[in-house]
Design a protein around this motif. Sequence first.
Motif, PDB file in Angstrom:
ATOM      1  N   ASP A 234       0.825  -1.204   0.000  1.00 37.56           N
ATOM      2  CA  ASP A 234       0.000   0.000   0.000  1.00 37.56           C
ATOM      3  C   ASP A 234       0.864   1.261   0.000  1.00 37.56           C
ATOM      4  O   ASP A 234       0.515   2.262  -0.622  1.00 37.56           O
ATOM      5  CB  ASP A 234      -0.997  -0.011   1.155  1.00 37.56           C
ATOM      6  CG  ASP A 234      -0.346  -0.143   2.517  1.00 37.56           C
ATOM      7  OD1 ASP A 234       0.872  -0.383   2.591  1.00 37.56           O
ATOM      8  OD2 ASP A 234      -1.071   0.001   3.518  1.00 37.56           O
ATOM      9  N   GLU A 235       2.045   1.224   0.656  1.00 41.74           N
ATOM     10  CA  GLU A 235       2.938   2.382   0.628  1.00 41.74           C
ATOM     11  C   GLU A 235       3.433   2.648  -0.786  1.00 41.74           C
ATOM     12  O   GLU A 235       3.543   3.797  -1.210  1.00 41.74           O
ATOM     13  CB  GLU A 235       4.124   2.158   1.560  1.00 41.74           C
ATOM     14  CG  GLU A 235       3.777   2.079   3.026  1.00 41.74           C
ATOM     15  CD  GLU A 235       3.358   0.672   3.448  1.00 41.74           C
ATOM     16  OE1 GLU A 235       3.334  -0.224   2.573  1.00 41.74           O
ATOM     17  OE2 GLU A 235       3.040   0.485   4.638  1.00 41.74           O
ATOM     18  N   GLY A 236       3.732   1.547  -1.523  1.00 42.33           N
ATOM     19  CA  GLY A 236       4.171   1.702  -2.904  1.00 42.33           C
ATOM     20  C   GLY A 236       3.079   2.299  -3.773  1.00 42.33           C
ATOM     21  O   GLY A 236       3.356   3.125  -4.654  1.00 42.33           O
ATOM     22  N   GLY A 237       1.837   1.902  -3.546  1.00 41.76           N
ATOM     23  CA  GLY A 237       0.725   2.473  -4.297  1.00 41.76           C
ATOM     24  C   GLY A 237       0.524   3.943  -3.984  1.00 41.76           C
ATOM     25  O   GLY A 237       0.207   4.747  -4.875  1.00 41.76           O
ATOM     26  N   GLU A 238       0.718   4.306  -2.736  1.00 39.95           N
ATOM     27  CA  GLU A 238       0.589   5.701  -2.326  1.00 39.95           C
ATOM     28  C   GLU A 238       1.622   6.564  -3.047  1.00 39.95           C
ATOM     29  O   GLU A 238       1.295   7.626  -3.590  1.00 39.95           O
ATOM     30  CB  GLU A 238       0.778   5.782  -0.809  1.00 39.95           C
ATOM     31  CG  GLU A 238       0.442   7.115  -0.193  1.00 39.95           C
ATOM     32  CD  GLU A 238       0.479   7.055   1.325  1.00 39.95           C
ATOM     33  OE1 GLU A 238       0.073   8.046   1.952  1.00 39.95           O
ATOM     34  OE2 GLU A 238       0.916   6.025   1.883  1.00 39.95           O
ATOM     35  N   ARG A 239       2.859   6.118  -3.080  1.00 39.24           N
ATOM     36  CA  ARG A 239       3.926   6.886  -3.759  1.00 39.24           C
ATOM     37  C   ARG A 239       3.682   6.973  -5.261  1.00 39.24           C
ATOM     38  O   ARG A 239       3.838   8.038  -5.866  1.00 39.24           O
ATOM     39  CB  ARG A 239       5.285   6.230  -3.490  1.00 39.24           C
ATOM     40  CG  ARG A 239       5.784   6.349  -2.056  1.00 39.24           C
ATOM     41  CD  ARG A 239       7.231   5.920  -1.962  1.00 39.24           C
ATOM     42  NE  ARG A 239       7.418   4.523  -2.368  1.00 39.24           N
ATOM     43  CZ  ARG A 239       7.362   3.499  -1.528  1.00 39.24           C
ATOM     44  NH1 ARG A 239       7.103   3.702  -0.244  1.00 39.24           N
ATOM     45  NH2 ARG A 239       7.560   2.267  -1.960  1.00 39.24           N
ATOM     46  N   ALA A 240       3.306   5.820  -5.869  1.00 38.77           N
ATOM     47  CA  ALA A 240       3.119   5.794  -7.322  1.00 38.77           C
ATOM     48  C   ALA A 240       1.957   6.690  -7.747  1.00 38.77           C
ATOM     49  O   ALA A 240       2.015   7.359  -8.789  1.00 38.77           O
ATOM     50  CB  ALA A 240       2.896   4.361  -7.795  1.00 38.77           C
ATOM     51  N   MET A 241       0.886   6.727  -6.947  1.00 44.75           N
ATOM     52  CA  MET A 241      -0.248   7.596  -7.272  1.00 44.75           C
ATOM     53  C   MET A 241       0.163   9.057  -7.227  1.00 44.75           C
ATOM     54  O   MET A 241      -0.258   9.866  -8.082  1.00 44.75           O
ATOM     55  CB  MET A 241      -1.383   7.335  -6.275  1.00 44.75           C
ATOM     56  CG  MET A 241      -2.712   8.008  -6.654  1.00 44.75           C
ATOM     57  SD  MET A 241      -3.544   7.231  -8.055  1.00 44.75           S
ATOM     58  CE  MET A 241      -3.339   8.490  -9.309  1.00 44.75           C
ATOM     59  N   ALA A 242       1.000   9.421  -6.264  1.00 42.06           N
ATOM     60  CA  ALA A 242       1.490  10.798  -6.189  1.00 42.06           C
ATOM     61  C   ALA A 242       2.312  11.147  -7.426  1.00 42.06           C
ATOM     62  O   ALA A 242       2.193  12.259  -7.984  1.00 42.06           O
ATOM     63  CB  ALA A 242       2.325  10.983  -4.924  1.00 42.06           C
TER      64      ALA A 242
END
Length: 346
Positions: A234-242
């Motif tokens: 989920d942290e990776g998804g948060e960064r990629a969305m940004a």
Amino acid sequence: MPEPSATGRPTLEAVAARAGVSRSTASRAINGGTGVRPQVMVKVEEAIKELGYIPNRAARTLVTRRTGNIAVLIAEPEGRIFSDPYFGLQIRGISKELVDKDLQLVLLLADGAGDHERMDRYLAGGHIDGALAFSVHRDDPLPGIVRRLGLPTVYGGRPHWTPVPGEAALAYVDADNRGGARDAVRYLVSRGRRRIGHIGGPVGLAAGIDRLDGYRDVLFDADPSLVAQGDFTDEGGERAMAELLDRHPGLDAVFVASDLMAKGALRTLRRRGRTVPDDVAVVGFDDLTSVSASTDPPLTTVRQDIEGMGRTMARLLVRKLYEHGTETRARAAVITPTTLIRRGSA
């Protein structure tokens, strides 16, 4: 009449007497049935049930050269394995199938060279009969280890390496990752979305590659900058969305290669003031119900039968190792279907 054992438990001699066969015939029937007629097998099995006989595992190992142990090999850090519901579901499916066959699951984790060396020593020690391996990344030494040891193995996920000359086809079980990704992107297109981004999985895993390919099958002329790299967390998804929003503020949809990454992407969208699905539609992949049904809004996602894939992996290996007279070689590939589950995020 056979004498009872010192513990009062039924003995092999008692089973043989109840079935009306010799001790050696009863032993062969219990330990695989080699050379035993089907009608005799039935009599021995009935005697075992009537007496409540429990075979001695150590003695069985000496006779059959089988330990009854199956290793589950996972090439991921321990923290990720116990925090990602995907692994729990797959292990649960494997465990259910092995328990049904009176086999023991041995979990081996590998995160770094030292772990692989330890795993190599254990596998070489003759403690297990076969292995189930998943989340094997590109250039991971695990396939080379099991190949060198000649260990029967079924993989979870499409292997992204080529068998060496003379090696049998690699046996694996996987979902239709590419087809599921195409369905997700086509659905977003059908909803009128035109600036569709993608948060991809690790490029070292076939699932990440296949889901990216499915996105590109539909949006073959999409700007490459609409793709951001994630890591199935989920942290990776948060960064990629940004990253995607920084590059493309007008983005109106995103196909995310896992539910955990989609959960992180939803956090970023909320923080950036984007509403879902009005401003940005989101589709995930996996249908981890502990994630997809608990997000706000509930996540539209692509369902794969994770627990069922675990059971299928175990079933293929068991047939290959133990079940005489049935399928003695695991099929090279089993691809299970995926289904788009429409919820509130798209």
